[in-house]
Enzyme design. Structure first.
Site, PDB file in Angstrom:
ATOM      1  N   ALA A 120       0.925   2.159  -4.921  1.00  0.00           N
ATOM      2  CA  ALA A 120       1.770   2.983  -4.063  1.00  0.00           C
ATOM      3  C   ALA A 120       2.508   2.187  -2.997  1.00  0.00           C
ATOM      4  O   ALA A 120       3.724   2.329  -2.815  1.00  0.00           O
ATOM      5  CB  ALA A 120       0.915   4.080  -3.410  1.00  0.00           C
ATOM      6  N   GLY A 149       3.537   9.966  -1.170  1.00  0.00           N
ATOM      7  CA  GLY A 149       2.945   8.906  -1.964  1.00  0.00           C
ATOM      8  C   GLY A 149       3.368   7.533  -1.508  1.00  0.00           C
ATOM      9  O   GLY A 149       2.836   6.976  -0.543  1.00  0.00           O
ATOM     10  N   CYS A 150       4.350   6.971  -2.206  1.00  0.00           N
ATOM     11  CA  CYS A 150       4.726   5.579  -1.960  1.00  0.00           C
ATOM     12  C   CYS A 150       5.422   5.369  -0.625  1.00  0.00           C
ATOM     13  O   CYS A 150       5.300   4.292  -0.040  1.00  0.00           O
ATOM     14  CB  CYS A 150       5.586   5.079  -3.109  1.00  0.00           C
ATOM     15  SG  CYS A 150       4.689   5.076  -4.684  1.00  0.00           S
ATOM     16  N   VAL A 151       6.147   6.365  -0.123  1.00  0.00           N
ATOM     17  CA  VAL A 151       6.769   6.227   1.205  1.00  0.00           C
ATOM     18  C   VAL A 151       5.679   6.169   2.268  1.00  0.00           C
ATOM     19  O   VAL A 151       5.681   5.295   3.144  1.00  0.00           O
ATOM     20  CB  VAL A 151       7.760   7.367   1.482  1.00  0.00           C
ATOM     21  CG1 VAL A 151       8.245   7.326   2.935  1.00  0.00           C
ATOM     22  CG2 VAL A 151       8.946   7.296   0.525  1.00  0.00           C
ATOM     23  N   SER A 154       3.689   2.897   2.066  1.00  0.00           N
ATOM     24  CA  SER A 154       4.476   1.750   2.512  1.00  0.00           C
ATOM     25  C   SER A 154       4.676   1.770   4.023  1.00  0.00           C
ATOM     26  O   SER A 154       4.672   0.715   4.673  1.00  0.00           O
ATOM     27  CB  SER A 154       5.827   1.731   1.797  1.00  0.00           C
ATOM     28  OG  SER A 154       5.656   1.600   0.395  1.00  0.00           O
TER      29      SER A 154
END
Length: 206
Positions: A120, A149-151, A154
């Site tokens: 992710a 998720g990935c936002v 990160s």
């Protein structure tokens, strides 16, 4: 979101980081898997992708570097570990899949950095932090998919690596509006600045 944010602030959360000395835009996983109707990962994110394209265009016009991420797995998800077991539909990101490709906009230009990842966070197991540090970047404007998720992963890792994360809310999307809003609220309270597209573009000019 105002009432819950007031509760957070009363408990000492929700401080503002603000921009630092040098910014970059991080475009997270804006790929066809979320945009093509036949994809198992299709999500209602078209408006967010259009906003991300505007953010990228504005950054390029002001010499703000743009970094893209993409997910890529070997055949059968051999390098996906438990993540591909947990989410079998991640098979759309296997090498050679058209769904793993970038849309026409936003898409990386020749010479722009593209970070390939399997999990992710854009930082986990990648050279992203070193690349940004070498370029003198201390502030990241994050956009892309998906917010929960990935936002989110990160943005939290950006903070933990010493970068100022600024999540551009209308340039991020999710498959459920409630998930989008809830994660923006929590990011704003604990890990990142959450701003609008227009605020981000104005910040590029400062």
């Amino acid at each position: 979101m105002s009432e819950p944010m007031e509760s957070y602030r009363a408990s000492g959360f929700g401080g503002e980081l603000g921009p630092g000395r040098r910014a970059a835009v991080l475009v997270i996983d804006v790929v066809q898997a979320y945009l093509v109707d036949s994809s198992p990962m299709r999500a209602p994110v078209d408006d967010a992708v259009a906003a991300a394209a505007r953010l990228v265009e504005a950054a390029r016009g002001r010499d703000v570097p743009v970094v893209f991420t993409r997910v890529s797995y070997g055949k059968g998800g051999v390098d996906g570990g438990l993540f591909t077991r947990k989410i079998p539909s991640l098979s759309v990101f296997e090498e050679g899949s058209a769904l793993a490709e970038f849309p026409p906009e936003p898409a990386p230009l020749p010479g722009e950095v593209v970070v390939t990842k399997q999990y992710a966070s854009a930082f986990f197991g990648t050279s992203l932090a070193a690349t940004l540090t070498a370029d003198g970047v201390d502030t990241l404007y994050l956009c892309g998919l998906t917010t929960s998720g990935c936002v989110r992963a990160s943005a939290t890792d950006a903070l933990q690596h010493g970068f100022r994360p600024r999540v551009v809310a209308d340039a991020c999307g999710d498959r459920a509006g409630g998930m989008h809003e809830a994660n923006l609220l929590d990011l704003r309270a604990k890990y990142a600045d959450v701003i609008t597209l227009e605020e981000a573009i104005l910040a590029f000019d400062r």
